[in-house]
Design a protein around this motif. Structure first.
Motif, PDB file in Angstrom:
ATOM      1  N   SER A   1      35.397 -14.723  20.867  1.00 50.68           N
ATOM      2  CA  SER A   1      36.187 -13.506  20.685  1.00 50.68           C
ATOM      3  C   SER A   1      37.043 -13.146  21.890  1.00 50.68           C
ATOM      4  O   SER A   1      38.178 -12.728  21.734  1.00 50.68           O
ATOM      5  CB  SER A   1      35.279 -12.332  20.326  1.00 50.68           C
ATOM      6  OG  SER A   1      34.187 -12.249  21.211  1.00 50.68           O
TER       7      SER A   1
ATOM      8  N   ALA B   1      43.001  -7.160  16.578  1.00 49.71           N
ATOM      9  CA  ALA B   1      42.820  -7.543  15.171  1.00 49.71           C
ATOM     10  C   ALA B   1      44.150  -7.865  14.500  1.00 49.71           C
ATOM     11  O   ALA B   1      44.188  -8.568  13.487  1.00 49.71           O
ATOM     12  CB  ALA B   1      42.114  -6.418  14.418  1.00 49.71           C
TER      13      ALA B   1
ATOM     14  N   CYS C   1      33.601 -10.262  15.123  1.00 53.43           N
ATOM     15  CA  CYS C   1      34.115 -11.635  15.314  1.00 53.43           C
ATOM     16  C   CYS C   1      33.087 -12.573  14.711  1.00 53.43           C
ATOM     17  O   CYS C   1      32.005 -12.769  15.275  1.00 53.43           O
ATOM     18  CB  CYS C   1      34.328 -11.941  16.797  1.00 53.43           C
ATOM     19  SG  CYS C   1      34.799 -13.674  17.065  1.00 53.43           S
ATOM     20  N   ARG C   2      33.439 -13.154  13.588  1.00 55.98           N
ATOM     21  CA  ARG C   2      32.471 -14.017  12.894  1.00 55.98           C
ATOM     22  C   ARG C   2      32.353 -15.389  13.547  1.00 55.98           C
ATOM     23  O   ARG C   2      31.435 -16.134  13.256  1.00 55.98           O
ATOM     24  CB  ARG C   2      32.857 -14.177  11.425  1.00 55.98           C
ATOM     25  CG  ARG C   2      32.756 -12.889  10.644  1.00 55.98           C
ATOM     26  CD  ARG C   2      32.914 -13.128   9.139  1.00 55.98           C
ATOM     27  NE  ARG C   2      32.926 -11.861   8.422  1.00 55.98           N
ATOM     28  CZ  ARG C   2      34.003 -11.115   8.251  1.00 55.98           C
ATOM     29  NH1 ARG C   2      35.172 -11.506   8.749  1.00 55.98           N
ATOM     30  NH2 ARG C   2      33.942  -9.972   7.595  1.00 55.98           N
TER      31      ARG C   2
ATOM     32  N   LYS D   1      42.304  -2.586  17.678  1.00 56.65           N
ATOM     33  CA  LYS D   1      43.302  -2.667  16.593  1.00 56.65           C
ATOM     34  C   LYS D   1      44.376  -3.684  16.951  1.00 56.65           C
ATOM     35  O   LYS D   1      44.787  -4.495  16.109  1.00 56.65           O
ATOM     36  CB  LYS D   1      43.975  -1.297  16.383  1.00 56.65           C
ATOM     37  CG  LYS D   1      43.179  -0.369  15.491  1.00 56.65           C
ATOM     38  CD  LYS D   1      43.955   0.908  15.225  1.00 56.65           C
ATOM     39  CE  LYS D   1      43.075   1.845  14.412  1.00 56.65           C
ATOM     40  NZ  LYS D   1      43.416   3.247  14.571  1.00 56.65           N
TER      41      LYS D   1
ATOM     42  N   VAL E   1      42.880 -14.690  12.833  1.00 61.47           N
ATOM     43  CA  VAL E   1      42.341 -15.501  11.730  1.00 61.47           C
ATOM     44  C   VAL E   1      41.438 -16.599  12.285  1.00 61.47           C
ATOM     45  O   VAL E   1      40.329 -16.835  11.785  1.00 61.47           O
ATOM     46  CB  VAL E   1      43.502 -16.131  10.920  1.00 61.47           C
ATOM     47  CG1 VAL E   1      42.968 -17.031   9.817  1.00 61.47           C
ATOM     48  CG2 VAL E   1      44.370 -15.033  10.333  1.00 61.47           C
TER      49      VAL E   1
ATOM     50  N   LEU F   1      34.954  -4.273  16.406  1.00 60.18           N
ATOM     51  CA  LEU F   1      35.654  -5.502  16.033  1.00 60.18           C
ATOM     52  C   LEU F   1      34.602  -6.568  15.768  1.00 60.18           C
ATOM     53  O   LEU F   1      33.868  -6.971  16.677  1.00 60.18           O
ATOM     54  CB  LEU F   1      36.579  -5.936  17.174  1.00 60.18           C
ATOM     55  CG  LEU F   1      37.539  -7.077  16.864  1.00 60.18           C
ATOM     56  CD1 LEU F   1      38.540  -6.665  15.777  1.00 60.18           C
ATOM     57  CD2 LEU F   1      38.299  -7.495  18.134  1.00 60.18           C
TER      58      LEU F   1
ATOM     59  N   ASP G   1      38.338 -15.249  13.348  1.00 64.56           N
ATOM     60  CA  ASP G   1      37.650 -14.606  12.233  1.00 64.56           C
ATOM     61  C   ASP G   1      37.290 -13.159  12.592  1.00 64.56           C
ATOM     62  O   ASP G   1      36.126 -12.747  12.552  1.00 64.56           O
ATOM     63  CB  ASP G   1      36.406 -15.413  11.836  1.00 64.56           C
ATOM     64  CG  ASP G   1      36.092 -15.265  10.356  1.00 64.56           C
ATOM     65  OD1 ASP G   1      36.605 -14.309   9.755  1.00 64.56           O
ATOM     66  OD2 ASP G   1      35.329 -16.088   9.825  1.00 64.56           O
ATOM     67  N   LEU G   2      38.332 -12.387  12.933  1.00 71.57           N
ATOM     68  CA  LEU G   2      38.146 -11.001  13.360  1.00 71.57           C
ATOM     69  C   LEU G   2      38.320 -10.040  12.192  1.00 71.57           C
ATOM     70  O   LEU G   2      39.130 -10.277  11.294  1.00 71.57           O
ATOM     71  CB  LEU G   2      39.183 -10.629  14.426  1.00 71.57           C
ATOM     72  CG  LEU G   2      39.160 -11.371  15.750  1.00 71.57           C
ATOM     73  CD1 LEU G   2      40.236 -10.810  16.679  1.00 71.57           C
ATOM     74  CD2 LEU G   2      37.788 -11.263  16.408  1.00 71.57           C
ATOM     75  N   GLU G   3      37.591  -8.943  12.233  1.00 68.41           N
ATOM     76  CA  GLU G   3      37.797  -7.858  11.267  1.00 68.41           C
ATOM     77  C   GLU G   3      37.521  -6.528  11.959  1.00 68.41           C
ATOM     78  O   GLU G   3      36.469  -6.362  12.603  1.00 68.41           O
ATOM     79  CB  GLU G   3      36.854  -8.023  10.075  1.00 68.41           C
ATOM     80  CG  GLU G   3      37.177  -7.059   8.956  1.00 68.41           C
ATOM     81  CD  GLU G   3      36.226  -7.181   7.752  1.00 68.41           C
ATOM     82  OE1 GLU G   3      36.228  -6.269   6.917  1.00 68.41           O
ATOM     83  OE2 GLU G   3      35.475  -8.170   7.679  1.00 68.41           O
ATOM     84  N   LEU G   4      38.492  -5.627  11.837  1.00 66.26           N
ATOM     85  CA  LEU G   4      38.327  -4.292  12.412  1.00 66.26           C
ATOM     86  C   LEU G   4      37.470  -3.447  11.480  1.00 66.26           C
ATOM     87  O   LEU G   4      37.742  -3.394  10.281  1.00 66.26           O
ATOM     88  CB  LEU G   4      39.709  -3.648  12.588  1.00 66.26           C
ATOM     89  CG  LEU G   4      39.750  -2.357  13.384  1.00 66.26           C
ATOM     90  CD1 LEU G   4      39.442  -2.606  14.859  1.00 66.26           C
ATOM     91  CD2 LEU G   4      41.124  -1.696  13.245  1.00 66.26           C
ATOM     92  N   LEU G   5      36.442  -2.809  12.008  1.00 64.08           N
ATOM     93  CA  LEU G   5      35.522  -2.047  11.160  1.00 64.08           C
ATOM     94  C   LEU G   5      35.511  -0.575  11.552  1.00 64.08           C
ATOM     95  O   LEU G   5      35.562  -0.247  12.750  1.00 64.08           O
ATOM     96  CB  LEU G   5      34.097  -2.601  11.296  1.00 64.08           C
ATOM     97  CG  LEU G   5      33.865  -4.084  10.975  1.00 64.08           C
ATOM     98  CD1 LEU G   5      32.378  -4.418  11.121  1.00 64.08           C
ATOM     99  CD2 LEU G   5      34.357  -4.442   9.579  1.00 64.08           C
TER     100      LEU G   5
END
Ligand SMILES: Cc1cc2nc3c(=O)[nH]c(=O)nc-3n(C[C@H](O)[C@H](O)[C@H](O)COP(=O)(O)OP(=O)(O)OC[C@H]3O[C@@H](n4cnc5c(N)ncnc54)[C@H](O)[C@@H]3O)c2cc1C
Length: 399
Positions: A53, A105, A140-141, A102, A111, A138, A114-118
């Motif tokens: 990440s 992300a 990070c998968r 933000k 991509v 954030l 593999d990030l997603e803002l939560l």
């Protein structure tokens, strides 16, 4: 010129061990020397984070992603690594930190990471142990975890068990000008030999000597000394100086088992100030850190060990001579940050330690690799990315 067949790897840390793995996969015989009875350096003192990440976009991210693939492959073959693709949550405590997340992300490489803002509810859904006040997180998968205290013996067990299976007669690194007498005839070796408690004190053409006086013949030496720059490494200091390789000391702690699962690794907003991936416009708008965090260059990283305990750190000390004792104010700060995120006291602290890694500090290199004399390859200086990147660094050595 003839092909390399037998490699001596010096250093039982993660870099030396991953070079042994890479060498065996290419069919070389490996003699692996470590001065301690078991590795005791940065490789067993870290979080065990395979951390994608925070890596800088470009070459650093590519190296970390390749390493992440290799860790996953190894994790499937070596259960003792306890490889877990758990991901991580970097948690924002306020709007200023959330703005940095933000921006991260929204980057094109989100991509790959593999990030997603939560939002706060989604953070708690992803990691229910985080019951403290937070503004978002954030996910990070791509981030993963291994067990640093178990990984090296597990890898060596794998090497010993698979010795003899690897392809015979490697053809990777260029011939190193050895004499025919340095080649151990087929059948006289098992392919991988681990020799702990042997400090290498001399490197000669096609052989190294350890402190017991024993010589180990080879065609190539791969020297992975970590942050030990004296002794046999002392004469290569000129090579290290070119990359500005320096040493950094960190403080860590570990608790008794937490009663519940921390489903991801966790980082706090202070980590946004240090990791290059967050070198974004909103970072410049972050308020100053707490004075103790600024003085000790602290960021909170928290990882649950396989036994349920929490590894919590870290701090960064750059000026030598390093303190020989640990700083309690830094620990109080890290403990308070962890408790603020968990919304509960951490379990009793069972262990505290400091560790030292080496890192390149000049130019754009991600680590130091040189051939300071024919037949000797020196690899060190990966800094805080060494556990993550070691398998990919070893792969690059053989390219
Ligand atoms: C507290 C802390 C937390 C960290 N967290 C992470 C993390 O979560 N993720 C991450 O990616 N990175 C992390 N890092 C960085 C990472 O741990 C290091 O970059 C990595 O372990 C370096 O590995 P190494 O093999 O080069 O060094 P080391 O682990 O220091 O190993 C070098 C070995 O060489 C041996 N040696 C030296 N000289 C000789 C000689 N003459 N003869 C024989 N043996 C010799 C030493 O005894 C030692 O065992 C962390 C580091 C620290 C200190």
């Amino acid at each position: 010129m003839r092909l390399t067949q037998r490699i001596v790897v010096i250093g039982g840390g993660v870099l030396g061990t991953m070079h042994a793995v890479a060498a065996r996969r290419r069919g070389y015989e490996v003699v692996h020397l470590e001065r301690e009875g078991e590795a005791r350096g940065a490789s067993v003192r870290n979080f065990g984070l395979v951390w994608v990440s925070g890596r800088r976009a470009g070459a650093e991210l590519a190296l970390a992603l390749r390493a992440r693939e290799l860790w996953a492959e190894l994790g499937a073959a070596v259960p003792g690594l306890r490889f877990r693709p758990a991901g991580s949550l970097t948690v924002a405590a306020d709007d200023a930190e959330l703005r940095v997340l933000k921006e991260a992300a929204a980057l094109p490489d989100a991509v790959q990471r593999d990030l997603e803002l939560l939002d706060p509810g989604a953070v708690r859904a992803a990691n229910p142990a985080l019951r403290g006040e937070l503004a978002g997180g954030l996910l990070c998968r791509a981030d993963a975890i291994v067990e640093p205290r178990q990984a090296l013996p597990a890898l060596r067990g794998y090497l010993a068990a698979t010795a003899g299976e690897a392809r015979a007669g490697g053809s990777g690194p260029a011939a190193t000008g050895g004499t025919a007498s340095s080649v151990v005839p087929p059948g006289r070796h098992s392919g991988y030999q681990w020799l702990p408690g042997r400090e290498v004190t001399e490197i000669a053409p096609n052989a190294v000597r350890d402190h017991t006086g024993a010589w180990h013949q080879c065609d190539l030496v791969i020297l992975c000394p970590g942050a030990a720059f004296t002794g046999v490494v002392g004469r290569y200091r000129g090579s290290l100086a070119r990359d500005g390789v320096r040493r950094v000391r960190l403080q860590m702690l570990q608790t008794a088992p937490l009663a519940e699962r921390l489903t991801t690794a966790v980082a706090d907003g202070d980590s946004l100030r240090y990791y290059p991936a967050y070198d974004l416009p909103a970072r410049g708008l972050l308020p100053p850190q707490a004075p103790v965090a600024e003085r000790t260059r602290a960021q909170l990283l928290m990882v649950q060990r396989a036994d349920g305990g929490l590894t919590i750190g870290d701090t960064h000390e750059y000026d030598e001579p390093f303190a020989f004792d640990v700083d309690s104010d830094a620990y109080d700060h890290l403990q308070a940050r962890a408790e603020a995120l968990l919304g509960a006291p951490i379990p009793r602290v069972r262990r505290r330690w400091a560790g030292v890694y080496s890192e390149v500090s000049i130019g754009t290199a991600l680590y130091h690799r040189s051939e300071p004399e024919p037949g000797v390859v020196l690899v060190t200086g990966p800094g805080g990315r060494g556990m993550t990147c070691a398998p990919a660094i070893a792969e690059e050595t053989f390219r």
